[in-house]
Design a protein around this motif. Structure first.
Motif, PDB file in Angstrom:
ATOM      1  N   GLN A 202      -8.772  83.656  21.715  1.00 31.13           N
ATOM      2  CA  GLN A 202      -9.937  83.957  20.887  1.00 31.13           C
ATOM      3  C   GLN A 202     -10.213  85.462  20.950  1.00 31.13           C
ATOM      4  O   GLN A 202      -9.788  86.144  21.866  1.00 31.13           O
ATOM      5  CB  GLN A 202     -11.168  83.185  21.364  1.00 31.13           C
ATOM      6  CG  GLN A 202     -11.530  83.442  22.820  1.00 31.13           C
ATOM      7  CD  GLN A 202     -12.670  82.575  23.304  1.00 31.13           C
ATOM      8  OE1 GLN A 202     -13.205  81.778  22.547  1.00 31.13           O
ATOM      9  NE2 GLN A 202     -13.045  82.729  24.565  1.00 31.13           N
ATOM     10  N   ASN A 223      -7.993  76.751  17.715  1.00 34.00           N
ATOM     11  CA  ASN A 223      -8.868  76.584  16.548  1.00 34.00           C
ATOM     12  C   ASN A 223      -8.132  76.991  15.275  1.00 34.00           C
ATOM     13  O   ASN A 223      -7.233  77.827  15.295  1.00 34.00           O
ATOM     14  CB  ASN A 223     -10.145  77.409  16.707  1.00 34.00           C
ATOM     15  CG  ASN A 223     -11.018  76.881  17.831  1.00 34.00           C
ATOM     16  OD1 ASN A 223     -10.969  75.687  18.158  1.00 34.00           O
ATOM     17  ND2 ASN A 223     -11.805  77.760  18.439  1.00 34.00           N
ATOM     18  N   HIS A 224      -8.564  76.396  14.170  1.00 35.18           N
ATOM     19  CA  HIS A 224      -7.865  76.624  12.918  1.00 35.18           C
ATOM     20  C   HIS A 224      -8.006  78.058  12.430  1.00 35.18           C
ATOM     21  O   HIS A 224      -7.219  78.523  11.625  1.00 35.18           O
ATOM     22  CB  HIS A 224      -8.403  75.662  11.840  1.00 35.18           C
ATOM     23  CG  HIS A 224      -9.819  75.926  11.481  1.00 35.18           C
ATOM     24  ND1 HIS A 224     -10.883  75.525  12.257  1.00 35.18           N
ATOM     25  CD2 HIS A 224     -10.356  76.578  10.407  1.00 35.18           C
ATOM     26  CE1 HIS A 224     -12.025  75.908  11.696  1.00 35.18           C
ATOM     27  NE2 HIS A 224     -11.737  76.537  10.567  1.00 35.18           N
ATOM     28  N   ASN A 225      -9.055  78.770  12.918  1.00 37.44           N
ATOM     29  CA  ASN A 225      -9.268  80.133  12.459  1.00 37.44           C
ATOM     30  C   ASN A 225      -8.851  81.181  13.481  1.00 37.44           C
ATOM     31  O   ASN A 225      -9.216  82.338  13.356  1.00 37.44           O
ATOM     32  CB  ASN A 225     -10.741  80.334  12.099  1.00 37.44           C
ATOM     33  CG  ASN A 225     -11.651  80.061  13.295  1.00 37.44           C
ATOM     34  OD1 ASN A 225     -11.188  79.582  14.322  1.00 37.44           O
ATOM     35  ND2 ASN A 225     -12.944  80.356  13.154  1.00 37.44           N
ATOM     36  N   GLU A 226      -8.069  80.782  14.489  1.00 39.57           N
ATOM     37  CA  GLU A 226      -7.674  81.732  15.532  1.00 39.57           C
ATOM     38  C   GLU A 226      -6.732  82.802  14.989  1.00 39.57           C
ATOM     39  O   GLU A 226      -6.721  83.936  15.470  1.00 39.57           O
ATOM     40  CB  GLU A 226      -6.993  80.991  16.694  1.00 39.57           C
ATOM     41  CG  GLU A 226      -7.909  80.084  17.491  1.00 39.57           C
ATOM     42  CD  GLU A 226      -8.939  80.863  18.292  1.00 39.57           C
ATOM     43  OE1 GLU A 226      -8.806  82.104  18.424  1.00 39.57           O
ATOM     44  OE2 GLU A 226      -9.885  80.250  18.782  1.00 39.57           O
ATOM     45  N   MET A 228      -6.607  83.832  11.770  1.00 34.44           N
ATOM     46  CA  MET A 228      -7.048  84.452  10.514  1.00 34.44           C
ATOM     47  C   MET A 228      -7.377  85.931  10.678  1.00 34.44           C
ATOM     48  O   MET A 228      -7.391  86.670   9.697  1.00 34.44           O
ATOM     49  CB  MET A 228      -8.273  83.707   9.961  1.00 34.44           C
ATOM     50  CG  MET A 228      -9.497  83.789  10.827  1.00 34.44           C
ATOM     51  SD  MET A 228     -10.879  82.847  10.149  1.00 34.44           S
ATOM     52  CE  MET A 228     -11.124  83.676   8.565  1.00 34.44           C
ATOM     53  N   TYR A 229      -7.634  86.372  11.923  1.00 36.43           N
ATOM     54  CA  TYR A 229      -7.939  87.783  12.159  1.00 36.43           C
ATOM     55  C   TYR A 229      -6.685  88.594  12.523  1.00 36.43           C
ATOM     56  O   TYR A 229      -6.794  89.746  12.946  1.00 36.43           O
ATOM     57  CB  TYR A 229      -8.969  87.913  13.289  1.00 36.43           C
ATOM     58  CG  TYR A 229     -10.266  87.208  12.997  1.00 36.43           C
ATOM     59  CD1 TYR A 229     -11.141  87.728  12.047  1.00 36.43           C
ATOM     60  CD2 TYR A 229     -10.608  86.034  13.652  1.00 36.43           C
ATOM     61  CE1 TYR A 229     -12.343  87.086  11.762  1.00 36.43           C
ATOM     62  CE2 TYR A 229     -11.797  85.389  13.388  1.00 36.43           C
ATOM     63  CZ  TYR A 229     -12.662  85.909  12.426  1.00 36.43           C
ATOM     64  OH  TYR A 229     -13.844  85.269  12.133  1.00 36.43           O
ATOM     65  N   TYR A 251      -8.479  70.885   8.751  1.00 38.74           N
ATOM     66  CA  TYR A 251      -8.632  72.265   9.215  1.00 38.74           C
ATOM     67  C   TYR A 251      -7.456  72.627  10.120  1.00 38.74           C
ATOM     68  O   TYR A 251      -7.575  72.730  11.336  1.00 38.74           O
ATOM     69  CB  TYR A 251      -9.950  72.436   9.971  1.00 38.74           C
ATOM     70  CG  TYR A 251     -11.153  72.090   9.131  1.00 38.74           C
ATOM     71  CD1 TYR A 251     -11.650  73.011   8.226  1.00 38.74           C
ATOM     72  CD2 TYR A 251     -11.788  70.857   9.259  1.00 38.74           C
ATOM     73  CE1 TYR A 251     -12.750  72.708   7.442  1.00 38.74           C
ATOM     74  CE2 TYR A 251     -12.880  70.544   8.493  1.00 38.74           C
ATOM     75  CZ  TYR A 251     -13.362  71.460   7.571  1.00 38.74           C
ATOM     76  OH  TYR A 251     -14.454  71.144   6.800  1.00 38.74           O
ATOM     77  N   LEU A 253      -4.179  74.999  11.404  1.00 41.15           N
ATOM     78  CA  LEU A 253      -3.889  76.416  11.571  1.00 41.15           C
ATOM     79  C   LEU A 253      -3.251  76.947  10.289  1.00 41.15           C
ATOM     80  O   LEU A 253      -2.438  76.252   9.647  1.00 41.15           O
ATOM     81  CB  LEU A 253      -2.925  76.633  12.736  1.00 41.15           C
ATOM     82  CG  LEU A 253      -3.488  76.595  14.156  1.00 41.15           C
ATOM     83  CD1 LEU A 253      -2.346  76.700  15.155  1.00 41.15           C
ATOM     84  CD2 LEU A 253      -4.472  77.709  14.387  1.00 41.15           C
ATOM     85  N   SER A 255      -1.750  80.684   8.372  1.00 41.98           N
ATOM     86  CA  SER A 255      -1.432  82.109   8.416  1.00 41.98           C
ATOM     87  C   SER A 255      -0.467  82.383   7.277  1.00 41.98           C
ATOM     88  O   SER A 255       0.616  81.790   7.212  1.00 41.98           O
ATOM     89  CB  SER A 255      -0.818  82.501   9.755  1.00 41.98           C
ATOM     90  OG  SER A 255      -0.401  83.842   9.725  1.00 41.98           O
ATOM     91  N   GLY A 275      -0.060  74.881   6.869  1.00 39.36           N
ATOM     92  CA  GLY A 275      -0.824  76.118   6.805  1.00 39.36           C
ATOM     93  C   GLY A 275       0.012  77.371   6.885  1.00 39.36           C
ATOM     94  O   GLY A 275      -0.531  78.480   6.940  1.00 39.36           O
TER      95      GLY A 275
END
Length: 753
Positions: A202, A223-226, A228-229, A251, A253, A255, A275
């Motif tokens: 994270q 997490n599915h948004n790990e 995205m950054y 939801y 992962l 990229s 994803g």
């Protein structure tokens, strides 16, 4: 052009030489303790037990290795290495870095601080120490004990505008929290965090990060948004996280930039790769995937490589791989697949290689593919092959059916493209002319470890002009050397120029007399009868050689015999010479003994005892009175030699006194009765002396008499009854003289005693 004086030029040259000498001397001190390259740009001081950097420096040094020493304080002299590109301080005892540690190292690119004693980020001065190194690309902080990647209060974790690779392996990091630890690294591309007890990912924010390695950690969920950054992330490795599961919900992962994904040795139940639309390579082996759904990879249209081996996949659907238009490699080995739908491979028009080994396929189905070139179906318990099972594989080149349960190959199995067929370790017992008739491109055939007994024929491969290799090892061939077909097939397989098998791989298994022999060893003389039947020329040469050999042997035997005879003759002559010498010595000893015996033998006349008193009185008296018998007679009177005469007592005593000899009286016994005048003469045995009885001479009377002369002798007076003692002194040095014998007729007078 300005011309300088000669003196000034000489001084300038001397100054330059002295400066170079000082520089070389200073660097030479460092090279004395360490190892330097020829141009002195690379210095290795590792594993030398140093506590500080040795004296000496040079601006030309570009690589300095002082790893695995006992250095506890960052060396101040490193600042002088202004051209340093690589600095290795790993394996020391550093626990902090001063703020100006990298001052003046503007061209430094690699810094290795692994295996030291750093425990807190603050001890690194991370916001200031790396700023002077404006070209730093790689920083290795592995095998330290940071325990966390939480950023400091009002400070960034690390600030470096040029750093691209950050290595934090085995640093006991268990969490990443707070602001992003990568915010101070504006050019970071690779972050390696594997082998840490990290449970979650994270707060990783970086627009430049391309590679992230979190393998062998303790991740359980992501997490599915790990991701995205991390818009530039291309490589993600999460293998060996044994509790990691990918979410199966909507939801997932995702990229858009990820191309390489490794989640092997995890606890994944479903691939869930929807994803990652740009994914090119997916490794999902050693997981718990049980089945593949329809359209499982429909969103992965760019996927080229999938590894699903070592899972529990039990079945496939015809549309499972739909959408994989560019895939080239598919690995489904070590699963539990029992059947494969015919049209499954048609959904992958670019597939070239598929591995189905170690599954439960019982037969080779009618697979269809226009692009498949390599098909591996080994160790699948396949017992039968359909006659037209390969017709749907239009581009098949290599087919592996080894380690199955095949007992026969159907006739006219057809494929216009098949080149390599592997049938090793099956149960096939025979083939015929039509077995490989429809395989015109066949170049290699392997049947190792089967059960063939009958020798094949050359005609089996008349339709295979491109055949280059035949592997026939480990079969039960029955050798019949009289069979012409065996020799014909042996030549077809082993002889040049179209050699297909090594001759030593063809071994007979029967009959019993030929077990273990190669075909050539068993049948050599049958196949080459001319070498077995002798020809006349060979016989002549053989006889000639035998005769020459026999002559040489006889000559050698004769020479040896003569040599032995000469040696025996020499030994015999030596032995005879020794015997003759021994005989001469014995002869000389014998003669010497006889001479000694003659010298020591007494006169036999001396052995006669003197007459007794009565005998002396009865003797006739002499006509002429004389002192001794030697004085009697005239010159005309001749004495007879060898005649023994008796002597009177007086004469005997006179002779005894004159010659120094005493008669032996030990054996005389005088009568105690004075009236009895008779004396009994004792018996005496006259010994005979010879050369063989020389030793007995010591017991002769003459010898005894000589011994008796050394002591006083006592005589018994018969008339008076007294014992008379007569002292006799031996004249040892007086030479012997011939004794004169005298004959006396006088009676023994009393005065003579």
């Amino acid at each position: 052009m300005v011309r300088l004086p000669k003196t000034l030029c000489v001084l300038m040259l001397i100054g330059i030489a002295e400066g170079g000498a000082v520089f070389d001397t200073d660097l030479g001190d460092l090279c004395y303790s360490c190892t330097c390259s020829a141009d002195k740009t690379i210095i290795d001081c590792s594993h030398r037990g140093l506590t500080e950097l040795p004296d000496g420096f040079g601006t030309q040094v570009t690589r300095l290795n002082i790893s695995h020493n006992e250095i506890a304080t960052f060396p101040e002299s490193i600042k002088k290495f202004s051209n340093l590109l690589s600095l290795d301080l790993s394996g020391n005892r550093l626990n902090e870095l001063p703020r100006d540690a990298l001052q003046n190292l503007t061209v430094l690119e690699e810094l290795n601080l692994s295996r030291n004693f750093f425990e807190a980020w603050i001890s690194l001065n991370p916001n200031e120490v790396f700023r002077p190194a404006t070209n730093l690309k790689t920083l290795d902080l592995s095998h330290n004990k940071f325990s966390t990647m939480g950023n400091l209060a009002n400070q960034e974790l690390i600030i470096s505008s040029s750093l691209e690779t950050l290595i934090l392996e085995n640093c006991e990091i268990d969490s990443i929290h707070g602001r992003s630890p990568l915010s101070g690294l504006i050019n970071i591309k690779t972050l390696r965090l594997h082998s840490n007890p990290l449970m979650r990912i994270q707060s990783l924010i970086s627009s430049t990060l391309k590679s992230l390695d979190v393998s062998n950690c303790a991740l359980s969920t992501i997490n599915h948004n790990e991701l995205m950054y991390l818009p530039s992330l291309v490589y993600l490795k999460m293998s060996h996280n044994y509790r990691l599961e990918l979410s199966a919900t909507a939801y997932n992962l995702f990229s858009d930039s990820l191309k390489y994904l490794d989640i092997s040795y995890c606890n994944v139940l479903q691939p869930n790769l929807q994803g990652f639309p740009n994914l090119r390579r997916a490794i999902l082996n050693h997981n718990m995937i049980r089945f593949l759904r329809s359209n499982e990879f429909v969103n992965n249209t760019l996927l080229e490589y999938i590894d699903l081996s070592y899972n529990n996949i039990g079945s496939l659907k015809s549309d499972t791989f739909r959408g994989l238009h560019v895939i080239k490699y598919l690995d489904l080995s070590w699963n539990e697949i029992a059947t494969i739908p015919e049209d499954t491979l048609l959904e992958m028009p670019s597939l070239t290689q598929i591995k189905l080994s170690r599954n439960y396929l019982s037969s080779v189905g009618h697979l269809k593919s226009n692009s498949l070139t390599v098909l591996d179906m080994s160790s699948c318990e396949i017992s039968s092959i359909g006659k037209d099972s390969l017709e749907g594989l239009q581009s098949l080149i290599d087919l592996d059916l080894s380690r199955n349960l095949l007992t026969h190959i159907p006739d006219s199995i057809s494929s216009n493209t098949l080149k390599y067929l592997n049938l090793n370790y099956n149960r096939i017992t025979f083939i015929n002319n039509y077995t490989f008739f429809m395989l015109p491109r066949l170049a290699g055939l392997s049947v190792i470890g089967n059960r063939f007994t009958t020798i094949w024929r050359r005609s089996y491969f008349e339709s295979n002009p491109y055949l280059e290799r035949l592997d026939l090892t480990d079969n039960m061939w029955r050798c019949d050397c009289a069979d012409a077909n065996m020799y014909d097939f042996y030549e077809f397989v082993t002889l040049e120029p179209s050699k297909k098998e090594e001759s030593y791989n063809l071994v007979c298994n029967s009959p019993i007399a030929l077990i273990g022999q190669t075909w050539l060893e068993a049948c050599y003389f049958v196949w080459n009868p001319t070498e077995k039947v002798p020809n006349p020329d060979g016989i002549i040469w053989f006889i000639t050689v035998m005769i020459i050999g026999l002559a040489v042997c006889l000559l050698l035997v004769n020479c040896i015999k003569r040599s032995m005879q000469r040696r025996l003759a020499t030994i015999q002559a030596e032995r005879e010479r020794q015997v003759e010498e021994a005989r001469d010595r014995l002869r000389q000893l014998r003669m010497r003994a006889e001479q000694e015996a003659l010298c020591n033998t007494p006169d036999p006349r001396d052995l006669i005892a003197p007459p007794s008193y009565d005998e002396a009185l009865s003797m006739p008296k002499l006509n002429t009175s004389c002192h001794s018998l030697n004085e009697t007679g005239t010159g005309k009177t001749k004495r007879r030699r060898g005649r023994r005469k008796t002597k009177s007592s007086g004469d005997l005593l006179e002779e005894t006194e004159r010659n120094g000899d005493l008669p032996v009286l030990d054996d005389l016994e005088l009568s105690e009765n004075p009236n009895d005048r008779r004396r009994h003469r004792p018996r005496r045995e006259i010994s005979r002396y010879g050369s063989h009885e020389v030793a007995e001479l010591d017991q002769s009377p003459g010898a005894r008499r000589r011994r008796m002369s050394e002591y006083n002798t006592e005589y018994y007076d018969a008339q008076n009854g007294d014992v008379m003692t007569v002292e006799v002194q031996a004249e040892l040095e007086r030479p012997l003289r011939p004794r004169q014998r005298r004959h006396s007729n006088e009676e023994l007078r009393e005065s003579d005693l």
